[in-house]
Structure formats: C-alpha cells, structure tokens
Design a protein around this motif. Structure first.
Motif, PDB file in Angstrom:
ATOM      1  N   UNK D  94       0.839  -1.215   0.000  1.00 17.27           N
ATOM      2  CA  UNK D  94       0.000   0.000   0.000  1.00 17.27           C
ATOM      3  C   UNK D  94       0.867   1.256   0.000  1.00 17.27           C
ATOM      4  N   UNK D  95       1.900   1.242   0.833  1.00 12.52           N
ATOM      5  CA  UNK D  95       2.771   2.413   0.963  1.00 12.52           C
ATOM      6  C   UNK D  95       3.598   2.613  -0.310  1.00 12.52           C
ATOM      7  N   UNK D  96       4.094   1.518  -0.877  1.00 13.88           N
ATOM      8  CA  UNK D  96       4.864   1.602  -2.127  1.00 13.88           C
ATOM      9  C   UNK D  96       3.988   2.112  -3.274  1.00 13.88           C
ATOM     10  N   UNK D  97       2.739   1.664  -3.320  1.00 17.13           N
ATOM     11  CA  UNK D  97       1.800   2.143  -4.349  1.00 17.13           C
ATOM     12  C   UNK D  97       1.616   3.657  -4.232  1.00 17.13           C
ATOM     13  N   UNK D  98       1.368   4.123  -3.014  1.00 10.50           N
ATOM     14  CA  UNK D  98       1.146   5.556  -2.793  1.00 10.50           C
ATOM     15  C   UNK D  98       2.385   6.366  -3.161  1.00 10.50           C
ATOM     16  N   UNK D  99       3.549   5.882  -2.768  1.00 12.14           N
ATOM     17  CA  UNK D  99       4.786   6.612  -3.039  1.00 12.14           C
ATOM     18  C   UNK D  99       5.126   6.558  -4.525  1.00 12.14           C
ATOM     19  N   UNK D 100       4.920   5.404  -5.139  1.00 12.49           N
ATOM     20  CA  UNK D 100       5.157   5.278  -6.575  1.00 12.49           C
ATOM     21  C   UNK D 100       4.255   6.233  -7.363  1.00 12.49           C
ATOM     22  N   UNK D 101       2.986   6.315  -6.977  1.00 14.36           N
ATOM     23  CA  UNK D 101       2.049   7.238  -7.649  1.00 14.36           C
ATOM     24  C   UNK D 101       2.486   8.689  -7.483  1.00 14.36           C
ATOM     25  N   UNK D 102       2.885   9.023  -6.262  1.00 13.87           N
ATOM     26  CA  UNK D 102       3.282  10.408  -5.981  1.00 13.87           C
ATOM     27  C   UNK D 102       4.556  10.771  -6.753  1.00 13.87           C
ATOM     28  N   UNK D 103       5.544   9.891  -6.724  1.00 12.46           N
ATOM     29  CA  UNK D 103       6.790  10.148  -7.459  1.00 12.46           C
ATOM     30  C   UNK D 103       6.529  10.223  -8.965  1.00 12.46           C
ATOM     31  N   UNK D 104       5.648   9.372  -9.467  1.00 19.02           N
ATOM     32  CA  UNK D 104       5.351   9.354 -10.910  1.00 19.02           C
ATOM     33  C   UNK D 104       4.811  10.700 -11.378  1.00 19.02           C
ATOM     34  N   UNK D 105       4.110  11.404 -10.469  1.00 18.98           N
ATOM     35  CA  UNK D 105       3.566  12.721 -10.813  1.00 18.98           C
ATOM     36  C   UNK D 105       4.665  13.748 -11.132  1.00 18.98           C
ATOM     37  N   UNK D 106       5.866  13.520 -10.605  1.00 14.24           N
ATOM     38  CA  UNK D 106       6.974  14.453 -10.790  1.00 14.24           C
ATOM     39  C   UNK D 106       8.076  13.865 -11.669  1.00 14.24           C
ATOM     40  N   UNK D 107       7.816  12.712 -12.236  1.00 10.79           N
ATOM     41  CA  UNK D 107       8.866  11.983 -12.950  1.00 10.79           C
ATOM     42  C   UNK D 107       9.353  12.727 -14.197  1.00 10.79           C
TER      43      UNK D 107
END
Lengths: 135, 135, 135, 135
Positions: D94-107
């Motif tokens: 769950x935490x990796x999904x949230x962080x991956x989504x957030x980082x992807x927004x700035x990728x």
C-alpha cells in the motif's frame, strides 16, 4: 542495487568533492551488511546451541542498527555536514569490526556466521575507504 | 516511559558498573529526541517557507536516525561492548549538537524548532553524561 | 514524553479531524513498546534457558521494527494519507498481539516478559483506539 | 546483494514452503526501495521548487520506514508467523503504491522521482508476488 548509482547521478545539486564511487560502494555495502546481520541474528536463534551465540546475536543486532543508520545518513546530501558523516562512519566501522570478529569466531561451525563475517569485513573496509577520502 | 526502568530492573544478569539512572535517562531522552526530530522535519515541510528549512529538515532526519540507533544499542546488555556504546554516544552527541544548533536558528520563527532544539540539547547532554560515567 | 504533545501543538498546519489525544497516546505507546521489545529480546538472550525463548526473541524483534516504523509514520502529517496510517496501525496491532501473546506465555517465569507483554497489550489497544477514531 | 541468497542457503533450519526466489527478490527490492526513497526525499529537498514536493517527501519517508521494517521482518524465520509477514507485506505494498504514484507525478520534471517511482513499483510487485505465494 544499481539504484544507488542512479539516485546519485540524478541528485539535483553538486555533491561536492566526495568520491561517488566510494560513496556508492559504502551505501551498498552498508545495506548488504545490515541485512546479513539481521539474518545472522535470526539464524543463530535457530541453532541448537543458541546459548553459545548470545554475544554474536547481540553484535549482529547492534551492527544492523549501526549500518542502517549510517546508510541513511550517507544517502542524504542536502546541507551536508562532514562531521556527522565522519563520526558515523567511525562508529559504524567500530561496530562492523566487533561483529566481524565475533562472527569469525563461529565461522567454522556456522556457515551463516562466515557469510556475515565477510559482509562485516567488507563493510568496515568500505567505511574506512570513504573516511580516508573525506580527509 | 517508565518501562525503560522496569526493563532494566528485570534484566536477568548483572548490568556491570553502569549508572542505571544515567542509562535510563539516556534511553528515554534518545527516544524523545528521535520522535521530536521526525515530527520537526515534518512540521518544517508544512511551513510556507520550507525552502529556508531544507538544511534543518536534513539535520532532523539524520538526528532521528542517530538517536533511534543509539537508543537500541543502549537497550542491549548481553555481551556488552563499551567501545560500541562509547562510539555511538559520541556520534549521537555530535549529531544532536548539529541538529540543536540548526533548529535553534529557527526557534524564534518556528515553535516546533524551539521544542526540537530543546530535545536535542537534552539528548546531547544525556549522551555526554553517560559517556562521562563510562570513563 | 511530553514533547509528543508539544510537537503536535506547534504543528504549523491543520491536523484535520484526527483525535490528537488518541494520536499522542499511540505515538508514546509505540515508542515505549518498541523500546520494551528491544530490551526484552536482549533480556531473553541473557536467560540461562534462552533456547526456550527463541520464538519470543523473534517476536520481540519484529514488534520493535513494527512499532518504530508506525511511530514514525504517525509523527508525519504533511500530505496525510489515511490509507497508509490505517494499514500500518492494523499491521502493528497484529504484531503487538502476537508479541504480547508470546511474552505472556513466559510472564510467570520472566519478569521482563511480563513487563513487555503489558507494553504490547497497551500498544495494541492504542493502535486499535486510533483506528476506530479514523473510521 | 547476493548475501541475501547466501544467508537463506545457510539458514540452519527448514524454511518451510516459502518460495525462496520470491523471498530473496522481496528482501532485495525492499532494501533497494528503502534507499531510493531516503535518497529521493533528500533530492527533493535540494530542488529549487521544494515547496511543490512536500507531499512527495513525506511519501518517501513513510515508504523508507515501511520497506526497512518489512525487509527486517522478512529476514527472520525463527518461529515464523505468516500473519505478521502477510500484514506487513500488505501495508508495505500500500505504501509503495502511494509513493510510486506520488513520485510518478513528478517523474517528467525530476529524474530522481522517476528512478524512485520505478523502485516503488518494483517493490510493490515483489511484495504482492510474495503475498500470492503465501496463499
């Protein structure tokens, strides 16, 4: 663990004079040693003669904590403070030396202690190499 | 955090010559400082002028790691190794000093930095008091 | 650990609808349980019959990791994500339950297991209380 | 990080039915993701537009804590408790999904967020693969 390299390469500011090869090596080796020590403590707990290994387990746990904290500190560069880096590399090298020595005492009887001793030696060396580079 | 005292009192073996009052104080203060630093880093992230606080956040994160690792190491006594304790208390005192100084710079503008600076000062002192006791 | 309260009071933004009394209690109890579990693992290592306590030590180590991570996550509010808080509180309550049960099995023979079992029960409860508040 | 494999191979007792390839992959990927998240939080702090990245930094810090705790728990097998493993793998995914989504927004703007998003995706997948194997 090639992401260590990628994260250093994509860092948005100047990393200063630090040797990034030695820094990469230190971060990777610290992560590897932390995991080996956590696993070795647990493997020791599974040995029939666990009573002979209590000092080893304690060394493993201390070393895992030391390596994890130092890996985190080395992964940060913003507002870099060489004093903190230096003191943690020294503390961590001391802890790796102690844990490597302790594991080496059981390396003949327990393969996991041999693997862990090697990880501790490599980590102690990587900390000292980076320390030498910091001047 | 009175369980620190209870855990020391119920430890099944001799704790050696260590001053358990100073040890208790150090463990409690380290846990308190680690939490304050984690919370202060996050509070800084919520400030409108976060760009002025990046060095402070980094100091907070290093200090939280240093204090957590040191609290763990001080909570173990089996096969006690004074060298490891000493080197971590020194590293942690250095880190608390740096973080306390950094937070103190923003204490007038940010109450959380004032609270955190106090926690860092208290923690630095508790580490040094225990170090003096170790000789 | 009154700094937990001070850090919440000085947080620069709105904390949302969270019950800060329950949040404070959870953070304090998690820190206390993490330390108790680290110390109990080490106390078990010092018992003459350590061979009977290996599952207890492993539970202690898992619980210390779970509580430390959860305490950190609860200490952050910037960009709050209730899903992460909830899943960690659940995982931590599960781990505290398991460790409390395991320690309780040895509470008659080992005082440190009794103290640690109490810390685990209190921590499980504090996690569940906060979970109920999150809805 | 080939020591993960060696430590599993030298474990003195039966590891049960767990798929050691998936377990190895999960431990390695968790360590890699924890480091990437610690480094990404710090890289975000060094961006001129750090004010736009505060949620990302918080996600990074939570994810680093989640991955470190889960890697430790997976590295222990003595008195194995599938409930704890399962609940931590779920919390971590769950935490990796949230962080991956957030980082992807700035990728697109920040290469370190792209690298970190990849590490989070890989880690989420490794957690889910191991979960599926646990049944």
């Amino acid at each position: 663990m090639h992401t260590v390299v990628q994260m250093l390469k994509t860092y948005p500011k100047d990393l200063g004079n630090i040797d990034t090869t030695k820094l990469t090596k230190a971060i990777q080796t610290l992560a590897e040693c932390a995991q080996a020590c956590t696993a070795c403590a647990d493997a020791c707990l599974s040995e029939d003669r666990v009573a002979d290994l209590t000092k080893c387990i304690r060394s493993n746990l201390d070393c895992a904590d030391a390596c994890s904290a130092t890996a985190n500190i080395l992964s940060r560069h913003t507002g870099y403070d060489a004093n903190i880096t230096r003191t943690f590399l020294e503390a961590c090298a001391t802890t790796c030396k102690a844990c490597g020595d302790e594991c080496a005492r059981h390396a003949d009887m327990h393969e996991h202690c041999r693997v862990c001793a090697d990880a501790c030696r490599a980590c102690e060396q990587a900390c000292r190499d980076l320390l030498a580079n910091l001047g």
